[in-house]
Each structure stands twice: as structure tokens, then as C-alpha cells.
Design a protein around this motif. Sequence first.
Motif, PDB file in Angstrom:
ATOM      1  N   SER A 113       0.827  -1.201   0.000  1.00 40.21           N
ATOM      2  CA  SER A 113       0.000   0.000   0.000  1.00 40.21           C
ATOM      3  C   SER A 113       0.869   1.261   0.000  1.00 40.21           C
ATOM      4  CB  SER A 113      -0.916  -0.007   1.221  1.00 40.21           C
ATOM      5  OG  SER A 113      -1.620   1.211   1.311  1.00 40.21           O
ATOM      6  N   LEU A 114       1.867   1.298   0.880  1.00 40.53           N
ATOM      7  CA  LEU A 114       2.764   2.462   0.914  1.00 40.53           C
ATOM      8  C   LEU A 114       3.505   2.632  -0.399  1.00 40.53           C
ATOM      9  CD1 LEU A 114       4.323   2.349   4.474  1.00 40.53           C
ATOM     10  CD2 LEU A 114       2.880   4.134   3.506  1.00 40.53           C
ATOM     11  N   TYR A 115       3.988   1.547  -0.944  1.00 40.22           N
ATOM     12  CA  TYR A 115       4.695   1.605  -2.219  1.00 40.22           C
ATOM     13  C   TYR A 115       3.773   2.153  -3.314  1.00 40.22           C
ATOM     14  CZ  TYR A 115       7.555   0.148  -6.179  1.00 40.22           C
ATOM     15  OH  TYR A 115       8.311   0.139  -7.326  1.00 40.22           O
ATOM     16  N   GLY A 116       2.513   1.750  -3.262  1.00 41.34           N
ATOM     17  CA  GLY A 116       1.551   2.187  -4.269  1.00 41.34           C
ATOM     18  C   GLY A 116       1.167   3.653  -4.170  1.00 41.34           C
ATOM     19  N   ILE A 117       1.150   4.201  -2.951  1.00 43.51           N
ATOM     20  CA  ILE A 117       0.722   5.595  -2.801  1.00 43.51           C
ATOM     21  C   ILE A 117       1.877   6.587  -2.822  1.00 43.51           C
ATOM     22  CG2 ILE A 117      -1.428   5.005  -1.616  1.00 43.51           C
ATOM     23  CD1 ILE A 117      -0.108   5.833   1.019  1.00 43.51           C
ATOM     24  N   ALA A 118       3.104   6.107  -2.653  1.00 36.32           N
ATOM     25  CA  ALA A 118       4.273   7.002  -2.655  1.00 36.32           C
ATOM     26  C   ALA A 118       4.735   7.211  -4.095  1.00 36.32           C
ATOM     27  CB  ALA A 118       5.389   6.428  -1.792  1.00 36.32           C
ATOM     28  N   LYS A 119       3.985   7.992  -4.836  1.00 39.73           N
ATOM     29  CA  LYS A 119       4.229   8.181  -6.267  1.00 39.73           C
ATOM     30  C   LYS A 119       5.222   9.289  -6.590  1.00 39.73           C
ATOM     31  CE  LYS A 119       1.254   5.132  -7.813  1.00 39.73           C
ATOM     32  NZ  LYS A 119       1.716   3.893  -8.356  1.00 39.73           N
ATOM     33  N   THR A 120       5.304  10.295  -5.718  1.00 38.68           N
ATOM     34  CA  THR A 120       6.171  11.443  -6.024  1.00 38.68           C
ATOM     35  C   THR A 120       7.467  11.361  -5.217  1.00 38.68           C
ATOM     36  OG1 THR A 120       5.322  12.863  -4.265  1.00 38.68           O
ATOM     37  CG2 THR A 120       4.107  12.871  -6.366  1.00 38.68           C
ATOM     38  N   THR A 121       8.452  12.120  -5.653  1.00 37.13           N
ATOM     39  CA  THR A 121       9.717  12.190  -4.920  1.00 37.13           C
ATOM     40  C   THR A 121       9.478  12.705  -3.505  1.00 37.13           C
ATOM     41  OG1 THR A 121      10.994  12.516  -6.938  1.00 37.13           O
ATOM     42  CG2 THR A 121      12.017  13.252  -4.892  1.00 37.13           C
ATOM     43  N   VAL A 122       8.626  13.707  -3.356  1.00 33.45           N
ATOM     44  CA  VAL A 122       8.324  14.277  -2.039  1.00 33.45           C
ATOM     45  C   VAL A 122       7.732  13.203  -1.140  1.00 33.45           C
ATOM     46  CG1 VAL A 122       6.861  15.939  -0.824  1.00 33.45           C
ATOM     47  CG2 VAL A 122       8.064  16.631  -2.883  1.00 33.45           C
ATOM     48  N   ASP A 123       6.802  12.411  -1.673  1.00 31.12           N
ATOM     49  CA  ASP A 123       6.196  11.342  -0.871  1.00 31.12           C
ATOM     50  C   ASP A 123       7.233  10.293  -0.481  1.00 31.12           C
ATOM     51  OD1 ASP A 123       3.652  12.450  -0.866  1.00 31.12           O
ATOM     52  OD2 ASP A 123       2.984  11.294  -2.606  1.00 31.12           O
ATOM     53  N   ARG A 124       8.075   9.882  -1.417  1.00 34.22           N
ATOM     54  CA  ARG A 124       9.092   8.872  -1.117  1.00 34.22           C
ATOM     55  C   ARG A 124      10.094   9.383  -0.087  1.00 34.22           C
ATOM     56  NH1 ARG A 124       7.954   7.850  -6.585  1.00 34.22           N
ATOM     57  NH2 ARG A 124       9.576   9.281  -7.305  1.00 34.22           N
ATOM     58  N   LYS A 125      10.465  10.654  -0.179  1.00 30.57           N
ATOM     59  CA  LYS A 125      11.359  11.244   0.828  1.00 30.57           C
ATOM     60  C   LYS A 125      10.674  11.288   2.192  1.00 30.57           C
ATOM     61  CE  LYS A 125      14.382  14.040  -2.050  1.00 30.57           C
ATOM     62  NZ  LYS A 125      14.918  15.360  -2.343  1.00 30.57           N
ATOM     63  N   GLY A 126       9.396  11.588   2.192  1.00 34.01           N
ATOM     64  CA  GLY A 126       8.631  11.602   3.444  1.00 34.01           C
ATOM     65  C   GLY A 126       8.567  10.233   4.094  1.00 34.01           C
ATOM     66  N   VAL A 127       8.318   9.202   3.287  1.00 37.92           N
ATOM     67  CA  VAL A 127       8.291   7.836   3.810  1.00 37.92           C
ATOM     68  C   VAL A 127       9.669   7.481   4.365  1.00 37.92           C
ATOM     69  CG1 VAL A 127       8.051   5.393   3.189  1.00 37.92           C
ATOM     70  CG2 VAL A 127       6.393   7.059   2.322  1.00 37.92           C
ATOM     71  N   CYS A 128      10.705   7.805   3.618  1.00 33.08           N
ATOM     72  CA  CYS A 128      12.075   7.543   4.063  1.00 33.08           C
ATOM     73  C   CYS A 128      12.347   8.225   5.403  1.00 33.08           C
ATOM     74  CB  CYS A 128      13.067   8.022   3.001  1.00 33.08           C
ATOM     75  SG  CYS A 128      14.805   7.808   3.459  1.00 33.08           S
ATOM     76  N   SER A 129      11.983   9.486   5.523  1.00 35.24           N
ATOM     77  CA  SER A 129      12.224  10.231   6.764  1.00 35.24           C
ATOM     78  C   SER A 129      11.480   9.622   7.949  1.00 35.24           C
ATOM     79  CB  SER A 129      11.806  11.692   6.602  1.00 35.24           C
ATOM     80  OG  SER A 129      12.623  12.328   5.656  1.00 35.24           O
ATOM     81  N   CYS A 130      10.249   9.237   7.729  1.00 36.79           N
ATOM     82  CA  CYS A 130       9.465   8.615   8.807  1.00 36.79           C
ATOM     83  C   CYS A 130      10.096   7.298   9.249  1.00 36.79           C
ATOM     84  CB  CYS A 130       8.031   8.377   8.358  1.00 36.79           C
ATOM     85  SG  CYS A 130       7.098   9.901   8.121  1.00 36.79           S
ATOM     86  N   LEU A 131      10.518   6.496   8.273  1.00 40.63           N
ATOM     87  CA  LEU A 131      11.142   5.216   8.607  1.00 40.63           C
ATOM     88  C   LEU A 131      12.493   5.424   9.287  1.00 40.63           C
ATOM     89  CD1 LEU A 131      10.216   3.069   5.509  1.00 40.63           C
ATOM     90  CD2 LEU A 131       9.247   2.973   7.804  1.00 40.63           C
ATOM     91  N   LYS A 132      13.205   6.458   8.883  1.00 43.55           N
ATOM     92  CA  LYS A 132      14.491   6.760   9.513  1.00 43.55           C
ATOM     93  C   LYS A 132      14.283   7.141  10.978  1.00 43.55           C
ATOM     94  CE  LYS A 132      18.596   9.638   8.996  1.00 43.55           C
ATOM     95  NZ  LYS A 132      19.326  10.539   8.117  1.00 43.55           N
ATOM     96  N   ILE A 133      13.278   7.944  11.257  1.00 46.62           N
ATOM     97  CA  ILE A 133      12.950   8.322  12.634  1.00 46.62           C
ATOM     98  C   ILE A 133      12.601   7.073  13.439  1.00 46.62           C
ATOM     99  CG2 ILE A 133      11.261   9.507  14.098  1.00 46.62           C
ATOM    100  CD1 ILE A 133      11.084  11.643  11.833  1.00 46.62           C
ATOM    101  N   ALA A 134      11.765   6.228  12.877  1.00 48.73           N
ATOM    102  CA  ALA A 134      11.365   5.003  13.577  1.00 48.73           C
ATOM    103  C   ALA A 134      12.568   4.094  13.805  1.00 48.73           C
ATOM    104  CB  ALA A 134      10.276   4.277  12.799  1.00 48.73           C
ATOM    105  N   ALA A 135      13.401   3.947  12.784  1.00 45.54           N
ATOM    106  CA  ALA A 135      14.572   3.071  12.899  1.00 45.54           C
ATOM    107  C   ALA A 135      15.539   3.582  13.960  1.00 45.54           C
ATOM    108  CB  ALA A 135      15.281   2.961  11.550  1.00 45.54           C
TER     109      ALA A 135
END
Length: 117
Positions: free
Chosen positions: A58-80
Motif C-alpha cells: 500500500s505504501l509503495y503504491g501511494i508514494a508516487k512522487t519524490t516528495v512522498d518517497r522522501k517523506g516515507v524515508c524520513s518517517c522510517l528513519k525516525i522510527a529506525a
Amino acid sequence: MAISRKLVLLLIYIVIAAPPRADAAITCSTVLNGLIPCLSFVVNGGKVPPTCCRGIKSLYGIAKTTVDRKGVCSCLKIAASSVSGINFKNAAALPGKCGVKNIPFKISPKADCSKVR
């Protein structure tokens, strides 16, 4: 093994404390809610829950733009960076185990989200 209450509370804190990204359509709350079912695997290994794979797809499907992918990356980095006990080899294996290829970043506290395209 069940996810500890402390770990769940930490993730809730991350969702609340993470700064909102005005330019991203995907919030940290969306990212973490989709991936909470993956916690048992990234901490303990074993079988990947089907709900985890649905969240990743689902996340892969909705993260269509560079901004969205960077946002997902940042959130996962915080969690990690915030959740102890993560086995990053297990985390790195998740997309492949769920049939998702071409994730543009690694789930790691050292991820360079500025390079995500």
C-alpha cells in the motif's frame, strides 16, 4: 513473540512527535500505521505477516512522487532510530519477501533521504 507494550507506545510517540510535512501527502502516521504489523518480523524474524506485506504494498503504491518517497524515508528513519531491537537485515529483507522491488532507500537510521528520487 508478541510486540511489547513499550514498543507500541514508542511508535505512538513517534507518530505524534514527528513533524508534519506540509509538502508530502503521506504522513508519518500513515507510514507507521501501515508498517506496525511488520514489527514482529523486523525484531524477531520468522514469517512475515500478510498484513505487513499489505502495508508495504500500500505504501509503495501511494508514494508516487519524490516528495512522498522522501517523506516515507524520513518517517522510517525516525522510527529506525527510535525503536530498539530492530534487526536491520530483517527490515531490508521485507520488501523482497513481500514481492515489492525497487524501494529507493534502505530502512536504516543512516538512510540518506535527501538522495531519494
